[in-house]
Enzyme design. Sequence first.
Site: not given
Length: 415
Positions: A101, A104, A160
């Site tokens: 993640s 991101k 997340s």
Amino acid sequence: MPALKKTVMTVLSAALLSVSVVSPAGAADKDKTDDKQPKPSGQMSTVGGARLGEVGTQVALGPGAPVLPKELTARSWIVADAESGDVLASHNAHWRLPPASTLKMLFADTVLPALQPKTLTHLVTEDELSGVGEGSSLVGVKEDHSYTVHDLWLGVFLRSGNDAVHVLSEMYGGVPATVAAMQRHAEELQALDTTVVSPDGYDAPRQVSSAYDLTLFARSGMQKADFREYAATATAEFPGEQKKGKKRETFEIQNTNRLITGDTGVDPYKGIAGVKNGYTTHAGNTFTGIAERDGKVLLVTVMNPSSEESHAVYKEAAHLLDWGFASDGKVTPVGELVPPRSAVAAKGSEPAAGAAKDAKKQHAAAAATAAPAGSSGVWTALSVVGGVLVVLAAGVFLVNRRWPLPDLARRLPRR
């Protein structure tokens, strides 16, 4: 020292370093666990400097510099000055690994500017959530419910939430369009180790990044006020389920970045201002953080520690930040965080000249120099060395100096 002379001396030093062997001090202070650690199987990129493409730990300690933290187990890590772009130390900086993640950060840096204003409301459909991977982290977005862009970004940064990522991707033009835009933006940032397959960082074949690239994403994202706000937020209220005839309730969400919120065995890190953590079974734990201490702003990225210690990714990141702050002025950089391609292309252009004028008319001849203390930005020098000194180029890259955000304490979790 005149700006041009200072810059030339810096570049000459880099040129000599690039053709020399590692100094005895630097070699002696390499992590002793190198021989036990997994190693990159192929050649790594040299973007940012030749030493960043070498296998193992790269550091050049000067007099009085502390040794690197012992027992670092991450497959890859990097510590860099967020303003100057100097890489203070690294370990397999360009090793292409699954990012989880932390990808991101690139998603937000790409998409966030396009989805304005943040009060924009969107009604979620079933199709928008259909592509969320099994076992994904979720914030709790529900179909047939409305959310503001602000709500969804809180879900991305704090929890997340892959569900929030997919909804924002659809608002941007669809997942394929988002992935393509992220890839273009990565190339603009010179993050050439990165291949984007899914916008949320969910494990996917061929999806990779590197500690170097993730650090570039964080540095770019932190130029944006909304990105900085979301990255530093510890807790927030998120819209819950709408029940017929009743006022829609909210529930509290907390940032999963343990250097912001703390946890058993992990204290909140003093001066932390973000940015993103991640985990998948394929990637292991990944983390990029940024912190300020006594006017110095550092970036750190840690990828896939092998230690079985609880929260090892945060502890190793904190140790590296401590080392970086203690090493201020005592190490020779082993590379640099390169500016975006557009900044390099704009060298010598009118915008660059205007930026120099705005920075209290600091002279910039063949290369850029640091802006005055207290200014809102800095100049980043880009040196190009190929065995011998060939050419000098300059790029402008603004770094906001408000670290941490003034109201960060207000958003810290209640104890």
